[in-house]
Write an enzyme that holds these catalytic residues in place. Structure first.
Site, PDB file in Angstrom:
ATOM      1  N   SER A  41       0.855  -1.306   0.036  1.00 47.09           N
ATOM      2  CA  SER A  41      -0.054  -0.063  -0.092  1.00 47.09           C
ATOM      3  C   SER A  41       0.938   1.268   0.044  1.00 47.09           C
ATOM      4  CB  SER A  41      -0.810  -0.058   1.059  1.00 47.09           C
ATOM      5  OG  SER A  41      -2.003   0.990   0.977  1.00 47.09           O
ATOM      6  N   GLU A  58      -1.567  -3.020  -7.683  1.00 44.64           N
ATOM      7  CA  GLU A  58      -2.617  -3.121  -6.939  1.00 44.64           C
ATOM      8  C   GLU A  58      -3.408  -1.989  -6.339  1.00 44.64           C
ATOM      9  OE1 GLU A  58      -2.968  -2.354  -3.192  1.00 44.64           O
ATOM     10  OE2 GLU A  58      -0.971  -1.868  -2.730  1.00 44.64           O
ATOM     11  N   HIS A 118      -5.088  -5.329  -1.192  1.00 44.55           N
ATOM     12  CA  HIS A 118      -5.734  -5.383   0.004  1.00 44.55           C
ATOM     13  C   HIS A 118      -6.742  -6.529  -0.136  1.00 44.55           C
ATOM     14  CE1 HIS A 118      -3.966  -1.298  -0.499  1.00 44.55           C
ATOM     15  NE2 HIS A 118      -4.516  -1.164   0.740  1.00 44.55           N
TER      16      HIS A 118
END
Length: 340
Positions: free
Chosen positions: A138, A240, A310
């Site tokens: 992230s 992502e 996630h």
């Protein structure tokens, strides 16, 4: 990316991929950190957002369950508005963990927001002298990307310490960071490539290999135009994202196409984009239509649905090593170890 708390075979044709490796540039100054082992001391830090007491307890428990001892960053309980302490506090914890000879590796307790603020102030010479495993995902994408670009140090896009440490997540962390297995096939948990219930699809068929690079889409896009921007040339790029509408996904991919040379990448592996469908489908493209519209015409092997992002079952990917992608099996294979 909408930040949220962290509660929430080598395949057929690998021989051909290996045979074609001569024309793929490998970073000449690649630095691989020492692999971790049970009993090592792991430095736990929050270089981005603040972590709650509950999540911090979970993070410590996860590391201890894996057999590590834990050293908390001095400022890990600090808070400064929307980040986990001031820039100086978060930077100090990161530098302290790299310079501390008793700390074997550094694990980010959570992501959130704030890592990109630190990049101009990082002591890259210190980090290079004390090369260690740095792991997270992230917002941690910013640290991994900048440190690898500036020093050649392999970083690890994998779970944050407060992630759900499922059997799948723990297995690939161990295989990659502790065992250093290579070649290593990153398989999907309990499904076959033909399983239509699994959220995966091929955008452009093919096989490729390249230097593994990537991370969170929002962070990669935000680094465009900075000294730490991604250069996707000859890279096997993985991406992502979470909590972004398709039009925002489209905007960020457009930015990367115009700044990072995605069309020159060897291939593109999308993770699972959680909560990224339109709330009003009548006035929006779907996520799949958005990805296909941006990528299918580039002519590079690409697919969607890898265990990156996630999600509960999360693989660990070493940024900077050689890897391959086969869209027929929808598998990424790590062709070399990320640790020594």
């Amino acid at each position: 990316m909408r930040r949220r708390a962290f509660h929430a075979y080598l395949g057929l044709g690998l021989g051909a991929l290996l045979a074609g490796s001569a024309d793929i540039p490998v970073p000449s100054k690649l630095i691989k950190p020492r692999r971790l082992k049970r009993g090592d001391v792991i430095g736990l830090i929050t270089p981005g957002s603040y972590i709650s007491d509950t999540a911090l307890e979970k993070a410590v428990s996860n590391l201890e369950t894996l057999g590590f001892r834990v050293k908390l960053g001095q400022n890990i309980r600090a808070r400064h508005g929307f980040v986990a302490g001031t820039d100086e506090q978060r930077l100090s914890d990161l530098h302290d963990m790299f310079s501390d000879q008793g700390v074997a590796g550094i694990w980010c307790a959570r992501g959130g927001y704030g890592c990109s603020r630190l990049l101009p102030m990082l002591d890259y010479k210190l980090i290079k002298r004390h090369a260690k495993v740095l792991i997270g995902y992230s917002d941690i994408t910013a640290l991994i990307q900048a440190i690898h670009q500036q020093t050649g140090l392999v970083g690890f896009h994998g779970p944050v310490a407060a992630s759900d440490m499922t059997d799948y997540t723990a297995h690939y962390f161990s295989e990659v960071v502790m065992e250093g297995r290579a070649p290593l096939v990153i398989s999907r948990p309990g499904v076959s490539a033909a399983d239509e219930t699994n959220p995966s699809f091929v955008i452009r068929e093919g096989q490729c290999r390249g230097v593994l690079a990537g991370g969170n889409l929002s962070l990669l896009a935000a680094l465009s135009g900075t000294p730490y921007a991604l250069d996707a040339t000859n890279k096997l790029l993985f991406v992502e994202e979470v909590g972004e509408a398709p039009y925002r996904i489209d905007r960020m991919l457009t930015q990367l196409r115009q700044s990072s040379g995605i069309e020159a990448a060897s291939g593109l592996a999308f993770g699972i984009f959680s909560d990224c469908e339109a709330t009003d489908p009548e006035s929006s493209l779907s996520l799949r239509q958005t990805l296909e519209g941006q990528i299918a015409g580039l002519g590079i092997p690409s697919d969607y649905g890898h265990q990156i992002g996630h999600i509960a079952d999360l693989c660990t990917l070493p940024v900077g090593i050689m890897a391959s992608l086969d869209t027929r099996s929808r598998q990424i294979t790590l062709l070399e170890s990320g640790v020594v």
